[in-house]
Design a protein around this motif. Structure first.
Motif, PDB file in Angstrom:
ATOM      1  N   ARG A  43      34.069  41.918  57.565  1.00 28.33           N
ATOM      2  CA  ARG A  43      32.626  41.807  57.352  1.00 28.33           C
ATOM      3  C   ARG A  43      31.981  43.151  57.037  1.00 28.33           C
ATOM      4  NH1 ARG A  43      30.553  38.669  62.546  1.00 28.33           N
ATOM      5  NH2 ARG A  43      32.303  39.805  63.456  1.00 28.33           N
ATOM      6  N   LYS A  44      32.529  44.234  57.574  1.00 24.00           N
ATOM      7  CA  LYS A  44      31.910  45.546  57.435  1.00 24.00           C
ATOM      8  C   LYS A  44      32.617  46.351  56.345  1.00 24.00           C
ATOM      9  CE  LYS A  44      30.251  45.614  62.212  1.00 24.00           C
ATOM     10  NZ  LYS A  44      30.248  46.346  63.504  1.00 24.00           N
ATOM     11  N   MET A  45      31.949  46.456  55.207  1.00 21.14           N
ATOM     12  CA  MET A  45      32.543  47.119  54.048  1.00 21.14           C
ATOM     13  C   MET A  45      32.927  48.581  54.329  1.00 21.14           C
ATOM     14  SD  MET A  45      33.614  46.705  51.021  1.00 21.14           S
ATOM     15  CE  MET A  45      33.749  47.320  49.339  1.00 21.14           C
ATOM     16  N   PRO A  46      32.107  49.381  55.016  1.00 21.30           N
ATOM     17  CA  PRO A  46      32.517  50.768  55.266  1.00 21.30           C
ATOM     18  C   PRO A  46      33.840  50.874  56.021  1.00 21.30           C
ATOM     19  CG  PRO A  46      30.170  50.507  55.693  1.00 21.30           C
ATOM     20  CD  PRO A  46      30.723  49.129  55.489  1.00 21.30           C
ATOM     21  N   GLN A  71      32.687  31.822  56.133  1.00 26.55           N
ATOM     22  CA  GLN A  71      31.861  31.136  55.142  1.00 26.55           C
ATOM     23  C   GLN A  71      32.698  30.796  53.915  1.00 26.55           C
ATOM     24  OE1 GLN A  71      28.364  33.542  54.435  1.00 26.55           O
ATOM     25  NE2 GLN A  71      28.012  33.848  56.627  1.00 26.55           N
ATOM     26  N   TRP A  72      32.645  29.530  53.564  1.00 23.44           N
ATOM     27  CA  TRP A  72      33.468  28.980  52.475  1.00 23.44           C
ATOM     28  C   TRP A  72      33.287  29.756  51.178  1.00 23.44           C
ATOM     29  CZ3 TRP A  72      36.319  24.524  53.724  1.00 23.44           C
ATOM     30  CH2 TRP A  72      36.950  23.861  52.664  1.00 23.44           C
ATOM     31  N   ASP A  76      35.898  32.150  48.791  1.00 22.62           N
ATOM     32  CA  ASP A  76      36.133  32.009  47.349  1.00 22.62           C
ATOM     33  C   ASP A  76      35.880  33.326  46.616  1.00 22.62           C
ATOM     34  OD1 ASP A  76      36.771  29.383  47.811  1.00 22.62           O
ATOM     35  OD2 ASP A  76      34.842  28.591  47.128  1.00 22.62           O
ATOM     36  N   LYS A  77      34.838  34.049  47.008  1.00 20.30           N
ATOM     37  CA  LYS A  77      34.554  35.329  46.368  1.00 20.30           C
ATOM     38  C   LYS A  77      35.656  36.348  46.662  1.00 20.30           C
ATOM     39  CE  LYS A  77      29.516  34.755  46.316  1.00 20.30           C
ATOM     40  NZ  LYS A  77      28.211  35.208  46.879  1.00 20.30           N
ATOM     41  N   LEU A 117      34.880  28.359  65.567  1.00 19.97           N
ATOM     42  CA  LEU A 117      35.761  27.466  64.805  1.00 19.97           C
ATOM     43  C   LEU A 117      35.818  27.863  63.336  1.00 19.97           C
ATOM     44  CD1 LEU A 117      37.351  24.892  65.846  1.00 19.97           C
ATOM     45  CD2 LEU A 117      35.682  25.851  67.447  1.00 19.97           C
ATOM     46  N   ASP A 118      34.689  28.279  62.776  1.00 23.38           N
ATOM     47  CA  ASP A 118      34.656  28.627  61.358  1.00 23.38           C
ATOM     48  C   ASP A 118      35.506  29.858  61.053  1.00 23.38           C
ATOM     49  OD1 ASP A 118      33.002  26.488  60.911  1.00 23.38           O
ATOM     50  OD2 ASP A 118      31.188  27.671  60.581  1.00 23.38           O
ATOM     51  N   LEU A 119      35.385  30.893  61.886  1.00 25.34           N
ATOM     52  CA  LEU A 119      36.123  32.125  61.602  1.00 25.34           C
ATOM     53  C   LEU A 119      37.615  31.956  61.872  1.00 25.34           C
ATOM     54  CD1 LEU A 119      36.032  35.061  60.698  1.00 25.34           C
ATOM     55  CD2 LEU A 119      35.627  35.709  63.080  1.00 25.34           C
TER      56      LEU A 119
END
Length: 252
Positions: A43-46, A71-72, A76-77, A117-119
C-alpha cells in the motif's frame, strides 16, 4: 553440492505482495540474490521504492507498485503494471496480510471483518486467478500463498484472520487442481516470526510461551522462510503442487 542443486532464478519475474516489509521484503531480496527480477507491491509506495532500490543495487530490475490488494480493481491495475513492465509473471507470491487487534469477538464490526477477509483472501484469489490463467497461456509458472498456522490452530484473538487463512489453504489446493499441470500452486504456513510486527509484542511473555510450546524455543528469523519460497518457485519442486508447508519451529 553440485550446480544442479543450486536454485537459480535468473531470468524469472517474481511478483510479491506485501513485499516492502517483513517476510515479503526478505523473500524479495532472496529472489533477487538468486537472479530474479521483482515487482514489489504494497500500500505504501515509498516503502516499495526503498526495497526496489535495494534490489536494483544488486543488479536486478525492480518495479515498485503502490497497490492495496484488498481491492479488486487495484489487483487488476497491479497485474497490468507487471505485465506492461516485464511482459510476464513467472512467480506470484501472495504475501500481503493483516490481523488487527480486538478485545472481544463482537468488537469485529462489518468494516473490520471485510478488511481482513478482503486482504487475506479476496486479493490472493483475484491475483491468482488472473495471473494463473496468463501463466497457463504462456510458459507456466508458480503461485505461492503465504498462509499462517492460525489456519489450523485458530485462537480467540485471530478469528477472522484464521478463517481467511483457512480459506487460503483451501483455495491453494483448489487452484492447484484448476491450473495443473503447467501452473503449480503451493502454500507456506508460517508460525511466529520476529519481523517488524513483533516489535509490539511483550517479548518476555513470548519467550515464556516459546520455551513451553515451540520445539525450537524461539521465534523465526524472517530469512528462514526465503529458502522454502525459492524451493517452491523453482524447478526443484516440479512435482510439488497443492502442498502447504508449515514453518513454525515445531509450535503446538
Amino acid at each position: 553440492m553440485t550446480a544442479k542443486h543450486i536454485i537459480d532464478m535468473t531470468g524469472k519475474v517474481v511478483l510479491i505482495t506485501g513485499g516492502s516489509r517483513g517476510l515479503g521484503r526478505e523473500m524479495a531480496l532472496g529472489f533477487a540474490e538468486a537472479g530474479a527480477d521483482l515487482i514489489i507491491a504494497s500500500r505504501k509506495m515509498p516503502n516499495c521504492e526503498a526495497v526496489a532500490a535495494e534490489i536494483e543495487a544488486m543488479g536486478r530490475r525492480a518495479l515498485p507498485v503502490g497497490a492495496h490488494v484488498a481491492q479488486w480493481d487495484q489487483c487488476d491495475k497491479l497485474i497490468e503494471a507487471a505485465y506492461h513492465a516485464f511482459g510476464r509473471v513467472d512467480v506470484l507470491i501472495n504475501n500481503a496480510g493483516m490481523s488487527p487487534i480486538y478485545d472481544k469477538p463482537t468488537d469485529i464490526d462489518e468494516m473490520l471483518y471485510d478488511k481482513v477477509l478482503d486482504l487475506n483472501l479476496k486479493g490472493p484469489f483475484r491475483l491468482s486467478t488472473v495471473i494463473g490463467e496468463r501463466m497457463m497461456e504462456g510458459d507456466g509458472g508458480s503461485i505461492i500463498n503465504v498462509s499462517s498456522v492460525a489456519a489450523i490452530r485458530p485462537r480467540k484473538n485471530v478469528i477472522t484472520y484464521a478463517a481467511a487463512k483457512a480459506g487460503l489453504n483451501a483455495m491453494t489446493e483448489a487452484l492447484a487442481d484448476a491450473y495443473g499441470p503447467n501452473v503449480r500452486v503451493n502454500g507456506i504456513m508460517p508460525g511466529p516470526f520476529l519481523t517488524d510486527i513483533s516489535k509490539a509484542w511483550d517479548m518476555d511473555a513470548f519467550q515464556k510461551r516459546a520455551d513451553e510450546a515451540i520445539a525450537m524455543r524461539r521465534g523465526g528469523a524472517p530469512d528462514e522462510v526465503t529458502a522454502a519460497a525459492l524451493y517452491l518457485a523453482s524447478d526443484h519442486a516440479g512435482y510439488t503442487t497443492g502442498a502447504i508447508l508449515k514453518i513454525d519451529g515445531g509450535s503446538r
